[in-house]
Design a protein around this motif. Structure first.
Motif, mmCIF file in Angstrom:
data_model
loop_
_atom_site.group_PDB
_atom_site.id
_atom_site.type_symbol
_atom_site.label_atom_id
_atom_site.label_comp_id
_atom_site.label_asym_id
_atom_site.label_seq_id
_atom_site.Cartn_x
_atom_site.Cartn_y
_atom_site.Cartn_z
ATOM 1 N N ASN A 181 -5.286 -58.168 -26.338
ATOM 2 C CA ASN A 181 -5.994 -59.114 -25.577
ATOM 3 C C ASN A 181 -7.610 -58.201 -25.814
ATOM 4 N N SER A 210 -1.433 -60.569 -24.990
ATOM 5 C CA SER A 210 -1.313 -62.118 -24.899
ATOM 6 C C SER A 210 -0.135 -62.537 -25.861
ATOM 7 N N ARG A 260 0.599 -57.349 -17.841
ATOM 8 C CA ARG A 260 0.417 -58.956 -17.697
ATOM 9 C C ARG A 260 -0.815 -59.134 -16.945
ATOM 10 N N TYR A 288 2.089 -65.234 -28.235
ATOM 11 C CA TYR A 288 1.935 -66.531 -28.840
ATOM 12 C C TYR A 288 2.904 -66.908 -29.459
ATOM 13 N N MET A 298 -8.307 -66.916 -22.208
ATOM 14 C CA MET A 298 -7.923 -65.589 -22.532
ATOM 15 C C MET A 298 -8.606 -64.772 -21.486
ATOM 16 N N SER A 349 -6.462 -64.089 -18.101
ATOM 17 C CA SER A 349 -5.048 -63.841 -17.915
ATOM 18 C C SER A 349 -4.258 -65.197 -18.276
ATOM 19 N N ASN A 350 -4.790 -65.959 -19.115
ATOM 20 C CA ASN A 350 -3.772 -67.169 -19.706
ATOM 21 C C ASN A 350 -3.300 -66.491 -20.903
ATOM 22 N N VAL A 351 -2.101 -65.645 -20.452
ATOM 23 C CA VAL A 351 -1.447 -64.811 -21.769
ATOM 24 C C VAL A 351 -0.360 -65.328 -22.325
#
Length: 681
Positions: A105, A156, A144, A158, A66, A69-71
């Motif tokens: 985030n 982020s 992003r 999901y 997170m 930038s693993n969004v």
């Protein structure tokens, strides 16, 4: 012991899903949950296996990466769709809602209220807020990148797996946070993006049925025409009518696979240029899928860093491939037109202009028209994945809205930010340039024989104007990049092709052959200049200045096409050496004929590849190369059948309808056909 401990942990977690307040959690929110959903939730929360499957298939907070930038987290798409439970209270199937829950985030976003007020959300909501699809796309594009200094917040995204009667808004809160009731709901939002079950995309609309029937009819025509062609060849008889062979796989396949010998009327190096440019276009658009955030990436910051390095220009300069197409198009048009036009009067040429336009429209439209029909109908049935429904429906809706702009080839001007199948802007610009071409070609044909030098200078002057005027528009009117898809921006490429084509038509038998050393020196200059402009492009984009950007974008295309002029001239007169040898390989004749259909189809292939991904990917140069190879091969395979089914048949029909093949044998009454030896010209 470790395995036993892991089993105990999972067992305890499953039991916890059932007994530690899950039902109570939903019952406390019953006022906000619909009755059908509450009924299914009662079954789910009292069935530990079913509850665990849905929980396991949903995204979790916190996710790894997170702060890097693993969004995007897809959850587990196949696991969710595999859920199918039935008891006396009814049937429950898993409903996958990709990217349905948005979290500001907390690790990358200190200014939570800023992101809410910027997009018109409440700063202190009493319940999670909903994001429309259009706003989601805008926010996703803008929020992003953690590497941009003036964007201090990141969203982020999901995914949720919920019972089919429920929505992520009703269930997703628990699955994401579990027993974290103190989670700040200002950080939580939901989207209205489409969800998917195992029964999704199974209902056929009228348009879907029509397109399927159309493909069946085309297939039957190909079979019947091929059988008739085989019988004609077997009995050594001429076909009764040319249209009877228009869909023949044997006849069209022979045209596609034919290798012709070099003649003065052919520019063999264009075959190699066309296909290499096509491969460049595929590589460029393959990267754009990752840059646009269409797919989930484990290392998005590395994509941004790669994009900002000069070494990335080997792919990101792929826009020059389209400029090469415009150059070739202008050259071939002038080279063929001036073969006979100088012997005709201005009135005779003007009369033929509508027929030229109709020829061009019938040449371009069938292949791209069928692609359009596929996009708005059956394309959504061809794949599945976490974001597949979102992407396929987005393309379908955009194309349905833009149908008249698409088929009139004007969408690059009317709404360049929301085009139907974005790369098709090239066809619009090409058609617009073709429509303007007679304004240049007819005067050229009247004066080029008697006033050759003056005519060439006039064409060069017109080219200079076509360079200067867009630069002035960009600097004084747009004051920025502006619309990069316009025809007037690239008309200079087309004019350079026309000027060179006119020169070669008049002087092809009187070439100016360079000495070996001069030819070698010019090749070095051309290669160095081409490389320099591509590398300097990196500096122009990353150290933006309006004047520098305007000058560069005004000159780099004509400089590129001027380099192509020398390359083609040198290869045509057998001074191209190894480059000439490579560009004129016989295989490129076949691949060059397929390049148009490849261009029409390649973006759907790449969108399909990205839209059907079910997990995040790791971006690297090797991954790009591996991906590119797959895209090229799949596009070539589909294009091969596309050429035989739509492109080449329409060429035969076009020639017949517009009179080019309407010759009848007076003795037998049958139609003359060019494949037969006794057919007089």
């Amino acid at each position: 012991m470790r395995l036993f401990g892991a089993i105990l942990f999972v067992f305890a977690l499953v039991q916890n899903c059932r007994s530690d307040g899950m039902c109570d959690f939903f019952y406390n929110l019953a006022a906000n949950i619909t009755a059908p959903c509450l009924k299914q939730l009662d079954t789910v929360c009292n069935n530990s296996t079913l509850a665990w499957q849905m929980f396991d298939a949903s995204s979790k907070l916190l996710t790894s990466g997170m702060t890097y930038s693993n969004v995007i987290d897809y959850g587990n798409f196949p696991e969710c769709l595999a859920i199918d439970y039935e008891d006396q209270d009814g049937r429950i199937i898993g409903k996958y809602c990709g990217l349905s829950v948005i979290i500001v985030n907390i690790f990358l976003t200190p200014q939570t209220e800023e992101v809410l007020t910027r997009y018109g959300f409440e700063t202190k909501p009493t319940s999670p807020q909903t994001i429309s699809r259009d706003l989601f796309e805008t926010m996703d594009a803008e929020l992003r990148d953690v590497l941009i200094d003036d964007v201090p917040y990141v969203l982020s995204k999901y995914s949720s797996c919920v019972p089919d009667a429920c929505t992520p808004r009703e269930v997703g809160y628990f699955y994401l946070f579990g027993h974290l009731p103190d989670m700040n709901i200002t950080l939580l939002m939901y989207t209205d993006l489409p969800c998917e079950t195992v029964n999704s995309n199974t209902t056929y609309e009228t348009g879907d049925v029509v397109v399927i029937v159309f493909f069946v009819v085309v297939a039957l025509l190909m079979i019947a025409s091929t059988i008739y062609d085989a019988l004609c060849q077997n009995f050594n008889t001429a076909p009764y009518h040319p249209l009877l062979l228009s869909f023949s796989v044997l006849y069209n396949g022979k045209k596609l696979l034919q290798i012709s010998t070099n003649t003065t009327e052919q520019i063999q190096c264009f075959n190699g240029m066309r296909f290499i440019s096509m491969m460049w276009v595929v590589a460029f658009h393959a990267v754009s899928v990752f840059q646009a955030g269409v797919v989930g990436l484990e290392n998005y910051p590395e994509v941004v860093e790669w994009d900002q390095t000069w070494t990335a220009r080997y792919i990101l300069s792929g826009l020059l491939a389209v400029d090469t197409f415009f150059f070739i198009s202008g050259f071939l048009l002038a080279f063929s037109y001036l073969k006979s036009a100088p012997d005709q009067s201005p009135v005779a040429q003007l009369i033929k202009v509508p027929k030229m336009y109709l020829h061009r429209y019938l040449r371009l439209t069938p292949s791209v028209g069928v692609m359009y029909l596929v996009t708005i109908t059956i394309f959504r049935f061809l794949g599945s994945g976490p974001t597949w429904s979102l992407i396929a429906n987005f393309m379908k809706d955009a194309c349905k809205k833009k149908w008249w702009e698409f088929f009139l080839y004007v969408q690059n001007y009317t709404d360049p930010d929301n085009m139907c199948v974005n790369p098709m802007w090239y066809l619009s610009a090409d058609m617009q340039m073709f429509i303007l071409a007679p304004l240049v070609l007819i005067p050229t044909s009247l004066f080029i024989r008697k006033h050759f030098k003056a005519t060439i200078w006039a064409l060069m002057g017109l080219t200079v104007l076509s360079v200067v005027i867009p630069m002035l528009i960009r600097y004084f009117v747009d004051e920025a990049a502006g619309n990069i898809y316009t025809a007037h921006e690239r008309f200079n490429n087309f004019l350079i092709g026309i000027t060179f084509g006119a020169f070669m038509r008049m002087k092809k038998h009187k070439p100016s052959i360079f000495s070996s050393w001069a030819n070698f020196a010019l090749w070095v200059v051309v290669i160095v200049v081409s490389l320099f402009f591509n590398i300097y492009w990196h500096d122009v984009l990353n150290n933006y200045d309006l004047l520098k950007y305007t000058l560069f974008m005004g000159f780099y295309r004509p400089v590129w096409c001027s380099c192509l002029v020398f390359m083609v001239y040198s290869c045509y007169h057998n001074q191209g050496g190894l480059i000439q040898w490579f560009l004129t390989r016989p295989a490129f004749q076949i691949l060059g004929r397929m390049s148009y259909s490849m261009y029409v189809l390649h973006f759907l292939v790449e969108i399909y590849a990205g839209g059907t991904l079910k997990t995040n990917v790791y971006f690297s140069n090797y991954f790009l190369f591996y991906n590119w190879c797959g895209h090229i091969i799949v596009t070539m395979i589909i294009a091969f059948f596309w050429v035989l089914a739509f492109e080449f048949p329409m060429l035969t029909i076009d020639k017949y309808l517009l009179g080019d093949d309407k010759k009848s044998d007076k003795k037998t009454g049958t139609w003359c056909f060019k494949r037969t030896k006794d057919c007089s010209e």
